[in-house]
Scaffold this motif. Sequence first.
Motif, PDB file in Angstrom:
ATOM      1  N   VAL A 235      24.085 -38.860  -2.018  1.00 40.95           N
ATOM      2  CA  VAL A 235      23.416 -39.891  -2.812  1.00 40.95           C
ATOM      3  C   VAL A 235      22.765 -40.931  -1.902  1.00 40.95           C
ATOM      4  N   TRP A 236      23.489 -41.301  -0.868  1.00 40.54           N
ATOM      5  CA  TRP A 236      22.931 -42.307   0.047  1.00 40.54           C
ATOM      6  C   TRP A 236      21.743 -41.743   0.817  1.00 40.54           C
ATOM      7  N   ALA A 237      21.892 -40.504   1.301  1.00 44.18           N
ATOM      8  CA  ALA A 237      20.831 -39.919   2.120  1.00 44.18           C
ATOM      9  C   ALA A 237      19.560 -39.722   1.307  1.00 44.18           C
ATOM     10  N   GLY A 238      19.696 -39.365   0.030  1.00 45.05           N
ATOM     11  CA  GLY A 238      18.529 -39.122  -0.807  1.00 45.05           C
ATOM     12  C   GLY A 238      18.054 -40.356  -1.546  1.00 45.05           C
ATOM     13  N   PRO A 239      18.547 -40.545  -2.767  1.00 46.75           N
ATOM     14  CA  PRO A 239      18.017 -41.609  -3.627  1.00 46.75           C
ATOM     15  C   PRO A 239      18.063 -43.008  -3.013  1.00 46.75           C
ATOM     16  N   MET A 240      19.026 -43.270  -2.165  1.00 48.51           N
ATOM     17  CA  MET A 240      19.153 -44.638  -1.661  1.00 48.51           C
ATOM     18  C   MET A 240      18.247 -44.904  -0.460  1.00 48.51           C
ATOM     19  N   LEU A 241      18.305 -44.017   0.553  1.00 52.06           N
ATOM     20  CA  LEU A 241      17.700 -44.348   1.845  1.00 52.06           C
ATOM     21  C   LEU A 241      16.420 -43.560   2.147  1.00 52.06           C
ATOM     22  N   ASP A 242      15.952 -42.766   1.202  1.00 47.26           N
ATOM     23  CA  ASP A 242      14.750 -41.986   1.455  1.00 47.26           C
ATOM     24  C   ASP A 242      13.579 -42.892   1.836  1.00 47.26           C
ATOM     25  N   PRO A 243      12.831 -42.501   2.877  1.00 50.53           N
ATOM     26  CA  PRO A 243      11.748 -43.393   3.349  1.00 50.53           C
ATOM     27  C   PRO A 243      10.696 -43.663   2.274  1.00 50.53           C
ATOM     28  N   ASN A 244      10.412 -42.674   1.431  1.00 50.93           N
ATOM     29  CA  ASN A 244       9.322 -42.850   0.463  1.00 50.93           C
ATOM     30  C   ASN A 244       9.803 -43.221  -0.936  1.00 50.93           C
ATOM     31  N   PHE A 245      10.912 -42.598  -1.362  1.00 54.39           N
ATOM     32  CA  PHE A 245      11.337 -42.805  -2.738  1.00 54.39           C
ATOM     33  C   PHE A 245      12.668 -43.553  -2.829  1.00 54.39           C
ATOM     34  N   GLY A 246      13.187 -44.002  -1.685  1.00 56.61           N
ATOM     35  CA  GLY A 246      14.519 -44.600  -1.659  1.00 56.61           C
ATOM     36  C   GLY A 246      14.574 -45.950  -2.366  1.00 56.61           C
ATOM     37  N   LEU A 247      15.737 -46.183  -2.992  1.00 55.44           N
ATOM     38  CA  LEU A 247      15.959 -47.430  -3.727  1.00 55.44           C
ATOM     39  C   LEU A 247      15.920 -48.627  -2.780  1.00 55.44           C
TER      40      LEU A 247
ATOM     41  N   HIS B 208       8.555 -48.274   3.803  1.00 55.40           N
ATOM     42  CA  HIS B 208       8.734 -46.910   4.293  1.00 55.40           C
ATOM     43  C   HIS B 208       9.552 -46.820   5.573  1.00 55.40           C
ATOM     44  N   VAL B 209      10.665 -47.478   5.587  1.00 55.13           N
ATOM     45  CA  VAL B 209      11.540 -47.362   6.755  1.00 55.13           C
ATOM     46  C   VAL B 209      12.359 -46.080   6.601  1.00 55.13           C
ATOM     47  N   ALA B 210      12.328 -45.240   7.625  1.00 55.46           N
ATOM     48  CA  ALA B 210      13.152 -44.030   7.620  1.00 55.46           C
ATOM     49  C   ALA B 210      14.513 -44.412   8.189  1.00 55.46           C
ATOM     50  N   TRP B 211      15.337 -44.922   7.296  1.00 55.20           N
ATOM     51  CA  TRP B 211      16.611 -45.498   7.748  1.00 55.20           C
ATOM     52  C   TRP B 211      17.428 -44.511   8.563  1.00 55.20           C
ATOM     53  N   LEU B 212      17.443 -43.254   8.122  1.00 56.70           N
ATOM     54  CA  LEU B 212      18.321 -42.284   8.775  1.00 56.70           C
ATOM     55  C   LEU B 212      17.798 -41.867  10.149  1.00 56.70           C
ATOM     56  N   SER B 213      16.541 -42.192  10.456  1.00 52.44           N
ATOM     57  CA  SER B 213      16.035 -41.887  11.792  1.00 52.44           C
ATOM     58  C   SER B 213      16.054 -43.119  12.678  1.00 52.44           C
ATOM     59  N   THR B 214      15.618 -44.249  12.114  1.00 54.38           N
ATOM     60  CA  THR B 214      15.514 -45.442  12.962  1.00 54.38           C
ATOM     61  C   THR B 214      16.836 -46.195  13.060  1.00 54.38           C
ATOM     62  N   HIS B 215      17.632 -46.184  11.996  1.00 51.87           N
ATOM     63  CA  HIS B 215      18.918 -46.896  12.029  1.00 51.87           C
ATOM     64  C   HIS B 215      20.026 -45.937  11.637  1.00 51.87           C
ATOM     65  N   ALA B 216      20.104 -44.797  12.310  1.00 55.19           N
ATOM     66  CA  ALA B 216      21.026 -43.742  11.887  1.00 55.19           C
ATOM     67  C   ALA B 216      22.477 -44.206  11.920  1.00 55.19           C
ATOM     68  N   LEU B 217      22.891 -44.716  13.056  1.00 52.38           N
ATOM     69  CA  LEU B 217      24.302 -45.109  13.195  1.00 52.38           C
ATOM     70  C   LEU B 217      24.648 -46.185  12.170  1.00 52.38           C
ATOM     71  N   GLY B 218      23.756 -47.172  12.063  1.00 57.70           N
ATOM     72  CA  GLY B 218      23.985 -48.249  11.099  1.00 57.70           C
ATOM     73  C   GLY B 218      24.091 -47.718   9.685  1.00 57.70           C
TER      74      GLY B 218
ATOM     75  N   MET C  31      24.259 -36.640   6.248  1.00 61.57           N
ATOM     76  CA  MET C  31      23.207 -37.649   6.299  1.00 61.57           C
ATOM     77  C   MET C  31      22.314 -37.496   7.518  1.00 61.57           C
ATOM     78  N   THR C  32      22.936 -37.275   8.685  1.00 63.31           N
ATOM     79  CA  THR C  32      22.142 -37.285   9.916  1.00 63.31           C
ATOM     80  C   THR C  32      22.318 -36.034  10.757  1.00 63.31           C
ATOM     81  N   ASN C  33      23.324 -35.223  10.403  1.00 64.45           N
ATOM     82  CA  ASN C  33      23.636 -34.041  11.198  1.00 64.45           C
ATOM     83  C   ASN C  33      23.855 -34.405  12.674  1.00 64.45           C
ATOM     84  N   GLY C  34      24.461 -35.560  12.867  1.00 60.73           N
ATOM     85  CA  GLY C  34      24.812 -35.980  14.230  1.00 60.73           C
ATOM     86  C   GLY C  34      23.681 -36.636  14.976  1.00 60.73           C
ATOM     87  N   GLY C  35      22.499 -36.604  14.416  1.00 59.02           N
ATOM     88  CA  GLY C  35      21.339 -37.092  15.167  1.00 59.02           C
ATOM     89  C   GLY C  35      20.856 -38.427  14.670  1.00 59.02           C
ATOM     90  N   PRO C  36      19.679 -38.865  15.003  1.00 60.86           N
ATOM     91  CA  PRO C  36      18.777 -38.130  15.904  1.00 60.86           C
ATOM     92  C   PRO C  36      19.350 -38.033  17.326  1.00 60.86           C
TER      93      PRO C  36
END
Lengths: 312, 362
Positions: A140-152, A164-174, A251-256
């Motif tokens: 739920v967090w990876a999709g609807p919440m944090l999606d760069p284009n459609f995220g809440l 359009h922040v790609a949270w899971l790429s730019t702030h993955a750990l956070g 969410m991140t598969n260990g990455g980026p």
Amino acid sequence: MTVIEDLAPPPKVEVRPRGVSRRERWQRRLPLLPALIYTIVVTQIPFLVTLYYSFQSYFWNTTAPAHFNGVSNYKTVFTTPAFRSALWRSVVMTAAAVIIAMILGVALAVLLDRKFFGRGVVRTLLITPFLIMPAAAALVWAGPMLDPNFGLLNYLLAPFGVHHVAWLSTHALGSVIVVMIWQWTPFMTLIVLAGLQSQPPDVLEAAKVDGAGAFATFRELTLPHLRPYIELGILLGSIYLVNVFDQVRLMTNGGPGTATTNLPFYLYQQVNYAFDIGGAAATGVVTVILTIIVATFALRMFARVFRFEEAV
Amino acid sequence: MAQVRYVSASRVYGKNAPPAVDALDLEIRDGEFMVLVGPSGSGKTTALRMLAGLEPLDAGRVEIGERDVTFVPPKDRDIAMVFQNYALYPQKTVAQNMGFALKMQGVPKDERDRRVREAARLLDLDDQMLDRKPRQLSGGQRQRVAMGRAIVREPRVFLMDEPLSNLDAKLRVQTRSQIAELQRRLGITTVYVTHDQVEAMTMGHRVAVLARGKLQQCATPRELYDNPVNQFVAGFIGSPAMNLQTVPLTDGGARLAGTVLPLPAAVRTAASQAGLGELVAGIRPEHLHLANGSGELAGEVLLVEDLGADALLHVRLAGDADPVVARTEGRTPPAPGQQVTFHVQPDDIFAFHPVTGARLAG
């Protein structure tokens, strides 16, 4: 008369009830045996197998049979930077999540520890994140919440100039840590709330009469009273969160890169990407030992909390 | 140092419940030791908590030293309270407990230590005890620390909520006199709540008797004992309790146990004015004097309680009246089963209205 009675030694407490034979005691415990055997089979035997493989060179992607290679797997564990960075990331993730969840938990518990209209509903809603499966929460967090284009989150932050922040790429750990906090704050709230409600009301009244304001009362009396509860929450939270896997995998598969690779995910990679059974086993053994060290502290703390309860 | 006034102070808990404290009017003088006494549910503790600011008022007001404190929070009332369970701060040492109020006032540490030590000396708490935690203390020691916490403040008013109820009987008697002595020495206005009428009688300069949220009577212990204004106060004050019997009226007095007890003229007048056919007669146990066969009240001894100095006789009077208790000299009490007679002075008979319980002139 009473004096004589008082001087008489207290009756000795028998640890073992008299008249219970060895046979009877066995009969009492026998029904527990299947559970014990089951526990041994599913925990201790796999551990022994892991221990065995940790001294073997064994790769799933080669046809070579497993062979003994001494402590070289352990040498690799302690020399490779990947292990150390995964370990360090586990510590950072766990510490940040537990500490922030605890601070939020204390704040929410203090807010909940008073009567207001709809308290029951609010309490239930606050607890909900803890009841959600970690994997479902991660998705739920990876999709609807944090999606760069459609995220809440981006939608809500748009008015503040965030686009359009790609949270899971730019702030993955956070992002992963935020989800861990979101899920564990209710647990901390519940433990602290139990602590708050065990504080005797007359002590708080005494503080009022003694001239202490709300903040002074909290700092001087409530916080020291909550200390064992906070310690308990932090230790239990740490034990669970050090093993966090679902959020990282989903969410991140260990990455980026390796930005969110913690120990459990590193282990998973060793098996599923490197097929290095021996190395993974050695990493696992080291992880177990580290976990046991933390758990030992936790158990001691348990004992302290119970002593504390008795004394009061 | 201050006087305290309750002006029609009321507290209602439930919407339809009777008030816990019903329009209480009470004036406590500067330096006075005032005891609020009553059975459980009488509103005495609620009244004390209203003065402390821990319980809001639904009507009326409370004043401390001429100042209306009805809406003043507890911390600004300059009061100190001793709680029934002491309410010591469990994580703080004895010294920290006692110095907490001073710390909150911003008193420097040296000054705080000095005053804590002073209070500790006053209460016979030795120095090593100051570093202990409350859970390491005995009940009596905790009680003294709670007292100490109140004394260190040098407040304008002491409030004590049954502070002795958790002590054993012997310690209670001992501490009772210590508190009374300490209060006399410090001269601080004190409001003391108890359900124990012996505590009330021995400690208070004045005693306010409450029942069902209403003030029944406020007077010196002696006055309460000699001149109770109603049947409740008469029955509550005194141990063993006053013998109260509903008796029919006759021309010359009241009929009890087959004879006519003469009543004072004033009582007879009051009773006839009220148009009463019967009244409640009260006789204190020590006013039933054993009279070797020549007394007017005859009865059979059911039980003898020998207290040492004196003995209590439980006697069933002739006729079907309830048993009465008589106090008699302890050396040679009659044996159970023996027939005895008592003599009563007419002036020692209290008379109460059978319905309202009010005292009939006397």
